[in-house]
Design a protein around this motif. Structure first.
Motif, PDB file in Angstrom:
ATOM      1  N   LEU A   1     108.586 -45.528   3.702  1.00 23.86           N
ATOM      2  CA  LEU A   1     108.816 -44.458   3.727  1.00 23.86           C
ATOM      3  C   LEU A   1     110.486 -43.634   2.737  1.00 23.86           C
ATOM      4  CD1 LEU A   1     108.390 -42.807   6.969  1.00 23.86           C
ATOM      5  CD2 LEU A   1     106.601 -41.804   4.914  1.00 23.86           C
ATOM      6  N   GLU A   2     110.996 -44.891   2.101  1.00 25.51           N
ATOM      7  CA  GLU A   2     111.828 -45.257   1.666  1.00 25.51           C
ATOM      8  C   GLU A   2     111.704 -45.472   0.303  1.00 25.51           C
ATOM      9  OE1 GLU A   2     115.323 -47.317   3.294  1.00 25.51           O
ATOM     10  OE2 GLU A   2     115.102 -46.314   4.616  1.00 25.51           O
TER      11      GLU A   2
ATOM     12  N   ASP B   1     111.159 -43.847  -4.950  1.00 26.90           N
ATOM     13  CA  ASP B   1     109.933 -43.390  -6.701  1.00 26.90           C
ATOM     14  C   ASP B   1     109.439 -41.991  -6.713  1.00 26.90           C
ATOM     15  OD1 ASP B   1     109.023 -45.628  -7.884  1.00 26.90           O
ATOM     16  OD2 ASP B   1     107.339 -43.948  -7.326  1.00 26.90           O
ATOM     17  N   THR B   2     109.658 -40.673  -5.420  1.00 27.21           N
ATOM     18  CA  THR B   2     109.057 -40.108  -5.987  1.00 27.21           C
ATOM     19  C   THR B   2     110.128 -38.972  -6.631  1.00 27.21           C
ATOM     20  OG1 THR B   2     107.952 -39.849  -3.673  1.00 27.21           O
ATOM     21  CG2 THR B   2     108.439 -37.798  -4.957  1.00 27.21           C
ATOM     22  N   TRP B   3     111.412 -39.361  -5.866  1.00 29.40           N
ATOM     23  CA  TRP B   3     112.484 -38.767  -6.464  1.00 29.40           C
ATOM     24  C   TRP B   3     112.479 -39.136  -8.236  1.00 29.40           C
ATOM     25  CZ3 TRP B   3     115.137 -34.046  -6.620  1.00 29.40           C
ATOM     26  CH2 TRP B   3     115.920 -33.971  -6.946  1.00 29.40           C
TER      27      TRP B   3
ATOM     28  N   ALA C   1     105.588 -50.996  -6.364  1.00 29.56           N
ATOM     29  CA  ALA C   1     106.056 -51.437  -5.135  1.00 29.56           C
ATOM     30  C   ALA C   1     106.026 -49.577  -4.592  1.00 29.56           C
ATOM     31  CB  ALA C   1     107.476 -51.161  -5.453  1.00 29.56           C
ATOM     32  N   PHE C   2     105.540 -48.854  -5.491  1.00 27.68           N
ATOM     33  CA  PHE C   2     104.834 -47.954  -4.651  1.00 27.68           C
ATOM     34  C   PHE C   2     103.655 -47.778  -4.325  1.00 27.68           C
ATOM     35  CE2 PHE C   2     102.647 -43.117  -5.402  1.00 27.68           C
ATOM     36  CZ  PHE C   2     103.635 -42.476  -5.065  1.00 27.68           C
TER      37      PHE C   2
ATOM     38  N   VAL D   1     102.974 -46.886  -0.183  1.00 25.59           N
ATOM     39  CA  VAL D   1     101.294 -46.221  -0.139  1.00 25.59           C
ATOM     40  C   VAL D   1      99.788 -47.157   0.899  1.00 25.59           C
ATOM     41  CG1 VAL D   1      99.355 -44.316  -0.803  1.00 25.59           C
ATOM     42  CG2 VAL D   1     102.041 -44.682  -1.502  1.00 25.59           C
ATOM     43  N   GLY D   2      99.396 -48.003   0.655  1.00 25.01           N
ATOM     44  CA  GLY D   2      98.660 -48.759   0.526  1.00 25.01           C
ATOM     45  C   GLY D   2      98.788 -48.528   2.431  1.00 25.01           C
ATOM     46  N   GLU D   3     100.397 -49.379   2.882  1.00 25.74           N
ATOM     47  CA  GLU D   3     101.064 -49.978   3.866  1.00 25.74           C
ATOM     48  C   GLU D   3     101.009 -47.946   4.805  1.00 25.74           C
ATOM     49  OE1 GLU D   3     104.659 -50.925   2.831  1.00 25.74           O
ATOM     50  OE2 GLU D   3     103.865 -53.337   2.813  1.00 25.74           O
TER      51      GLU D   3
END
Length: 417
Positions: A165-166, A171-173, A193-194, A198-200
């Protein structure tokens, strides 16, 4: 129609570089210099920052149908949460809300004290053996574990979810602030990394959903309630992808915001406020440091706010962080004072909206308040917490209002053992 005042900015990108350098400082300077409606430009985007309770009520409540979430920020968030309460258009949002709201009625969480205690008690026992803690890390680990239990009744490793989540939040910001990003061309161009994070998260959530579907004796948690709504049939039922999006949204929103706010509560309450009511301590902490520190809406039809033209297709920005520090509504606004909440919860006229306002008000506000008050009460029943000197306590605004770094606190046992 009059055009609102605002900083000129550069010819190409407007005020984007100033916003990226110091988001909170830039917005605070903007309302100080130009008033409670400020016209801003970020590249091709025109936005109006509004900073009075009646203006916020206009956008989020009274004229909410004229302001939707078809915004740059919602588009970036949707890469993680899909078509969820955080990012869905009005029709999809209404359907999601209708199904999810019943799972968060106060009656659903009347007996969660033992669930919280089962996770708080080991933490307190560990604190008994140490002298110092990083309160930011402690609250993040605790609240993600509580969220997993309440949402899923699961023993999933909280650290694995928290790490993913971190990555997603950071990455979203980054993509919200970036004028150009490859992922705008295609989701396949997201950073590795993003995509890995998401996959995890997807694997964890889909495994939970499939396991729960096969379960004959389902626990009474949020996932079971969502599945029951999903399986009830009818036009409004959630499909599998929507169920995933709702679950990820609740997981993200259910721990990050509460953990951040709890850390701020302990940091400031250590200055002589430990005997205040836990609910008042938390309410004052999220006044000073609302986790959702900025809200964006798109204008559907031309409007007028405060005598200024708000054009169709532009954005409106609302910053609870600034509104909660407005000197007209909050005496000594930068001072931490839980007694502000003793007599009555401030209403909109006071400019208080840590959980939003109107139809999009956070569904989890009761749960967040209940968790926070319970944790504060349990901690202060056994310990005194004091900030270690020499630390620079700062904010790091992103998707949520995080701490700039670790915050070390000294632990003192109340029984002197």
């Amino acid at each position: 129609m009059m055009r609102a005042p605002g900083p000129k900015g550069s010819m190409l990108w407007g005020s984007l570089s100033e916003f990226k350098a110091d988001s909170l400082g830039f917005l605070a300077d903007a309302v100080r210099d130009h008033g409670d409606i400020v016209r801003l430009r970020f590249g091709p985007i025109t936005a109006h920052l509004i900073n009075r309770p009646e203006y916020v009520d206009h956008v989020l409540s009274r004229q909410a149908s004229n302001y939707d979430k078809a915004t740059r920020s919602a588009d970036r968030i949707a890469a993680t949460t899909g078509n969820s309460l955080l990012s869905a258009d009005q029709r999809a949002w209404s359907r999601h809300r209708q199904l999810i709201q019943p799972a968060f009625q106060p009656s659903c969480f009347q007996n969660i004290g033992p669930v919280i205690d089962a996770l708080v008690d080991p933490m307190l026992e560990r604190w008994q053996q140490t002298k110092e803690i990083d309160i930011v890390d402690e609250m993040m680990q605790l609240v993600i574990a509580i969220a997993i239990k309440i949402l899923f009744s699961s023993d999933i490793d909280p650290q694995k979810i928290n790490t993913a989540l971190e990555t997603l939040l950071a990455d979203t910001w980054r993509r919200i602030e970036a004028p150009l990003d490859a992922s705008m061309i295609s989701p396949r161009l997201h950073r590795p990394a993003f995509k890995k994070a998401v996959g995890e998260i997807d694997q964890i959530v889909f495994d939970l959903i499939q396991t729960r579907r096969r379960c004959q004796d389902r626990p009474d948690d949020v996932l079971s309630r969502l599945l029951a709504a999903h399986e009830a049939g009818g036009e409004i039922q959630l499909n599998d992808k929507e169920l995933r999006d709702a679950t990820v949204t609740l997981l993200l929103a259910g721990h990050e915001t509460t953990a951040n706010a709890l850390s701020w509560a302990f940091i400031h309450a250590s200055n002589g406020f430990e005997t205040a009511e836990p609910a008042h301590i938390f309410a004052e902490a999220i006044r000073l440091y609302p986790s959702i520190w900025i809200i964006e809406r798109r204008v559907i039809r031309d409007d007028i706010i405060g005598g200024y033209h708000i054009p169709r297709g532009s954005s409106v920005l609302i910053s609870p962080y600034l509104l909660h520090r407005h000197t007209e509504f909050w005496p000594e606004p930068n001072r931490f004072d839980p007694s502000r909440f003793v007599d009555d919860q401030p209403r909109l006229r006071d400019g208080y909206l840590p959980f939003g306002l109107g139809p999009h008000r956070c569904v989890g506000l009761y749960l967040a308040n209940k968790i926070a008050a319970h944790v504060i009460e349990r901690v202060y029943a056994r310990f005194k917490l004091k900030l270690l000197p020499g630390q620079l306590i700062g904010t790091s605004p992103g998707i949520t209002l995080r701490h700039k770094g670790p915050v070390q606190m000294k632990i003192e046992c109340r029984d002197n053992k």
